[in-house]
Motif scaffolding. Structure first.
Motif, PDB file in Angstrom:
ATOM      1  N   ILE A  98       1.160  -1.464  -0.177  1.00 51.31           N
ATOM      2  CA  ILE A  98      -0.056   0.315  -0.178  1.00 51.31           C
ATOM      3  C   ILE A  98       0.488   1.209  -0.340  1.00 51.31           C
ATOM      4  N   ASP A  99       0.546   2.072  -0.702  1.00 46.75           N
ATOM      5  CA  ASP A  99       1.258   3.624  -0.883  1.00 46.75           C
ATOM      6  C   ASP A  99       0.370   4.421  -0.023  1.00 46.75           C
ATOM      7  N   ALA A 100       1.002   4.855   1.275  1.00 42.60           N
ATOM      8  CA  ALA A 100      -0.684   5.590   2.355  1.00 42.60           C
ATOM      9  C   ALA A 100      -1.003   6.581   1.304  1.00 42.60           C
ATOM     10  N   GLN A 101      -0.011   7.361   0.583  1.00 48.91           N
ATOM     11  CA  GLN A 101      -0.013   8.806  -0.039  1.00 48.91           C
ATOM     12  C   GLN A 101      -0.808   9.706   0.731  1.00 48.91           C
ATOM     13  N   GLY A 102       0.264   9.425   2.337  1.00 51.78           N
ATOM     14  CA  GLY A 102      -0.986  11.012   3.437  1.00 51.78           C
ATOM     15  C   GLY A 102      -2.442  11.028   3.645  1.00 51.78           C
ATOM     16  N   ARG A 103      -2.916   9.992   2.860  1.00 52.36           N
ATOM     17  CA  ARG A 103      -4.045   9.690   3.485  1.00 52.36           C
ATOM     18  C   ARG A 103      -4.515   8.352   4.721  1.00 52.36           C
ATOM     19  N   ASP A 104      -5.879   8.625   4.851  1.00 55.81           N
ATOM     20  CA  ASP A 104      -6.122   7.834   6.403  1.00 55.81           C
ATOM     21  C   ASP A 104      -6.683   6.531   6.044  1.00 55.81           C
ATOM     22  N   LEU A 105      -5.306   5.456   6.920  1.00 55.31           N
ATOM     23  CA  LEU A 105      -6.011   4.099   6.432  1.00 55.31           C
ATOM     24  C   LEU A 105      -6.380   3.110   7.925  1.00 55.31           C
ATOM     25  N   MET A 106      -6.824   4.496   8.602  1.00 51.65           N
ATOM     26  CA  MET A 106      -7.411   3.563   9.549  1.00 51.65           C
ATOM     27  C   MET A 106      -7.985   2.554   9.638  1.00 51.65           C
ATOM     28  N   PRO A 107     -10.037   3.099   8.170  1.00 50.34           N
ATOM     29  CA  PRO A 107     -10.883   2.622   8.556  1.00 50.34           C
ATOM     30  C   PRO A 107     -10.551   1.460   7.437  1.00 50.34           C
ATOM     31  N   ALA A 108      -9.214   0.875   6.976  1.00 52.61           N
ATOM     32  CA  ALA A 108      -9.245   0.162   6.308  1.00 52.61           C
ATOM     33  C   ALA A 108      -8.500  -1.323   6.841  1.00 52.61           C
ATOM     34  N   LEU A 109      -7.634  -0.436   7.437  1.00 51.52           N
ATOM     35  CA  LEU A 109      -6.951  -1.261   8.361  1.00 51.52           C
ATOM     36  C   LEU A 109      -7.719  -1.794   9.720  1.00 51.52           C
ATOM     37  N   GLU A 110      -8.487  -1.062  10.876  1.00 52.81           N
ATOM     38  CA  GLU A 110      -8.834  -1.740  11.833  1.00 52.81           C
ATOM     39  C   GLU A 110      -9.649  -3.556  11.986  1.00 52.81           C
ATOM     40  N   PRO A 111     -10.454  -3.638  10.470  1.00 54.61           N
ATOM     41  CA  PRO A 111     -10.694  -4.612  11.167  1.00 54.61           C
ATOM     42  C   PRO A 111      -9.433  -5.641  10.479  1.00 54.61           C
ATOM     43  N   LEU A 112      -8.997  -5.702  10.003  1.00 60.63           N
ATOM     44  CA  LEU A 112      -7.409  -6.763   9.662  1.00 60.63           C
ATOM     45  C   LEU A 112      -6.845  -6.445  10.984  1.00 60.63           C
ATOM     46  N   PHE A 113      -6.503  -5.390  11.755  1.00 59.18           N
ATOM     47  CA  PHE A 113      -5.831  -5.636  13.071  1.00 59.18           C
ATOM     48  C   PHE A 113      -6.630  -6.760  13.687  1.00 59.18           C
ATOM     49  N   ALA A 114      -8.099  -6.556  13.718  1.00 60.05           N
ATOM     50  CA  ALA A 114      -8.989  -7.720  15.006  1.00 60.05           C
ATOM     51  C   ALA A 114      -8.665  -8.954  14.851  1.00 60.05           C
ATOM     52  N   ARG A 115      -8.886  -8.552  13.293  1.00 58.57           N
ATOM     53  CA  ARG A 115      -8.772 -10.397  12.565  1.00 58.57           C
ATOM     54  C   ARG A 115      -8.079 -10.909  11.601  1.00 58.57           C
ATOM     55  N   PRO A 116      -6.468 -10.546  11.977  1.00 56.41           N
ATOM     56  CA  PRO A 116      -4.770 -10.368  10.809  1.00 56.41           C
ATOM     57  C   PRO A 116      -5.440 -11.583   9.837  1.00 56.41           C
ATOM     58  N   PRO A 117      -4.948 -11.216   8.251  1.00 52.69           N
ATOM     59  CA  PRO A 117      -5.686 -12.850   7.732  1.00 52.69           C
ATOM     60  C   PRO A 117      -4.222 -13.834   7.358  1.00 52.69           C
ATOM     61  N   ALA A 118      -4.763 -14.722   7.552  1.00 53.36           N
ATOM     62  CA  ALA A 118      -3.350 -15.880   7.594  1.00 53.36           C
ATOM     63  C   ALA A 118      -2.362 -16.041   6.609  1.00 53.36           C
ATOM     64  N   GLU A 119      -3.148 -15.539   5.319  1.00 51.68           N
ATOM     65  CA  GLU A 119      -2.177 -16.196   4.330  1.00 51.68           C
ATOM     66  C   GLU A 119      -1.630 -14.650   3.638  1.00 51.68           C
ATOM     67  N   CYS A 120      -1.727 -13.381   4.082  1.00 55.63           N
ATOM     68  CA  CYS A 120      -1.697 -12.177   4.078  1.00 55.63           C
ATOM     69  C   CYS A 120      -1.090 -11.913   4.858  1.00 55.63           C
ATOM     70  N   ALA A 121       0.553 -10.684   4.328  1.00 54.48           N
ATOM     71  CA  ALA A 121       0.630  -9.711   4.790  1.00 54.48           C
ATOM     72  C   ALA A 121       0.632  -8.423   4.541  1.00 54.48           C
ATOM     73  N   ILE A 122       0.710  -7.157   5.243  1.00 53.12           N
ATOM     74  CA  ILE A 122       0.026  -6.169   4.391  1.00 53.12           C
ATOM     75  C   ILE A 122       1.483  -5.156   4.713  1.00 53.12           C
ATOM     76  N   VAL A 123       1.837  -4.370   3.985  1.00 54.76           N
ATOM     77  CA  VAL A 123       3.907  -3.654   3.706  1.00 54.76           C
ATOM     78  C   VAL A 123       3.043  -2.258   3.106  1.00 54.76           C
ATOM     79  N   ILE A 124       2.762  -1.113   4.236  1.00 57.15           N
ATOM     80  CA  ILE A 124       2.901  -0.059   3.287  1.00 57.15           C
ATOM     81  C   ILE A 124       4.093   0.792   3.163  1.00 57.15           C
ATOM     82  N   LYS A 125       3.570   2.235   3.174  1.00 57.50           N
ATOM     83  CA  LYS A 125       4.999   2.811   2.190  1.00 57.50           C
ATOM     84  C   LYS A 125       3.890   4.116   2.784  1.00 57.50           C
TER      85      LYS A 125
END
Length: 342
Positions: free
Chosen positions: A87-114
């Protein structure tokens, strides 16, 4: 939670922990952040990953549709294997997109944010400081030791050596940005030609900041907001056969330095103190121009524009027939920016 300092980041990436599924790569050195994101991706899915295993998302798109990230993260790979979302953050608010994943991390997927430089207390940075099994990786300008290792590696890969005094001088002139440093070292290696060893005179002759350059005046005119002078100077430069590539390299280097100075100044230091901290050594006229530019810009404004200028650098190499126009427009855009209200 793991907060990885810039100096420890490369070692951390080399021995990437298997239990970490979220990576935030951020800092003032945008080129270094990009390089480290690529290194993490290579560690997770290989040097040449299957396109189905690597997904690129933009912050703008996630800000408009936050649930799109969860859909991608929980999707099952058609042919198996772990996946990465870059994910290229571009200064945007990513928390609404990330919060569900923090609560239930995906088993076979990593999230890398620049992300760009994030101030203490920024929601994204704060989240990565509190949650377990995530890594916040800082990317700040290279220190002399890291620059020395970079120089040794690049010169060694080219089958050359470098004289100790040339190496020391080169370290003094690099470090504003990892990508710019690599570009300067590559130019130096090319300039050295068939010689077995790079000498001090080679560094003085070719490295951008090693000596005053006529390009400096043109770059400074744009950064201080002198649109008419910048337009006239750029037209004259290209009419006389000037090359857009070194001009844009110079512009990236000066913008990056200006960004570092503004970060110091916004932390409460004077311009002179910031220059001392960053070991800025410029002729008096260039220093005055830099001080004037520092009054006109903020770190946030520079961080917003640096990616665009870097994109111009890539386009100049891809489309040489448009290079003069692309470089000129980049200068005009910077020169025409209005100074923020005090």
């Amino acid at each position: 939670m793991s907060t990885i300092t810039s100096s420890a980041a490369d070692g951390f990436i080399d021995r990437l922990p298997a239990n970490v599924r979220f990576f935030l790569v951020h800092g003032s050195d945008e080129g270094l952040a990009h390089e480290r994101v690529k290194a993490i991706v290579r560690k997770l899915v290989g040097v040449d990953p299957d396109p189905l295993r690597l997904v690129r998302l933009e912050g703008d798109a996630l800000a408009r549709r936050p649930d799109g990230l969860a859909e991608e993260a929980y999707a099952v790979s058609m042919f198996g294997g772990s996946r990465v979302i870059w994910i290229d953050a571009q200064g945007r608010d990513l928390m609404p997109a990330l919060e569900p994943l923090f609560a239930r991390p995906p088993a076979e997927c990593a999230i890398v944010i620049k992300a760009p430089q994030l101030k203490k207390g920024h929601a994204l940075r704060t989240a990565f400081e509190k949650i377990a099994n995530v890594a916040s990786i800082e990317c700040y300008s290279d220190e002399p030791k890291a620059l020395g290792l970079l120089i040794d590696a690049e010169v060694g890969n080219a089958g050359l050596t470098i004289a100790p005094d040339a190496r020391a001088a080169l370290i003094d002139e690099l470090g504003a940005d990892r990508q710019t440093s690599r570009a300067e070292i590559a130019k130096l290696i090319l300039f050295a030609g068939g010689k077995p060893r790079i000498e001090l005179d080679d560094v003085r002759a070719i490295v951008s900041d090693a000596a005053p350059s006529p390009l400096d005046d043109l770059v400074d005119q744009a950064l201080v907001g002198d649109l008419q002078q910048a337009a006239d100077s750029s037209a004259r430069y290209f009419n006389e056969g000037g090359d857009a590539d070194p001009l844009i390299v110079r512009l990236v280097a000066r913008l990056t330095l200006l960004h570092r100075l503004r970060l110091e100044m916004e932390a409460g230091h004077s311009f002179d103190a910031a220059c001392q901290t960053l070991y800025v050594r410029l002729p008096p006229d260039a220093r005055r121009s830099l001080a004037k530019a520092a009054e006109r810009w903020t770190s946030e404004a520079i961080a917003q524009r640096l990616p665009n200028v870097r994109a111009v650098s890539a386009k100049v190499r891809i489309s040489p027939e448009l290079s003069d126009l692309l470089a000129s427009r980049a200068l005009w855009a910077l020169a025409s920016r209005r100074r923020p209200a005090q």
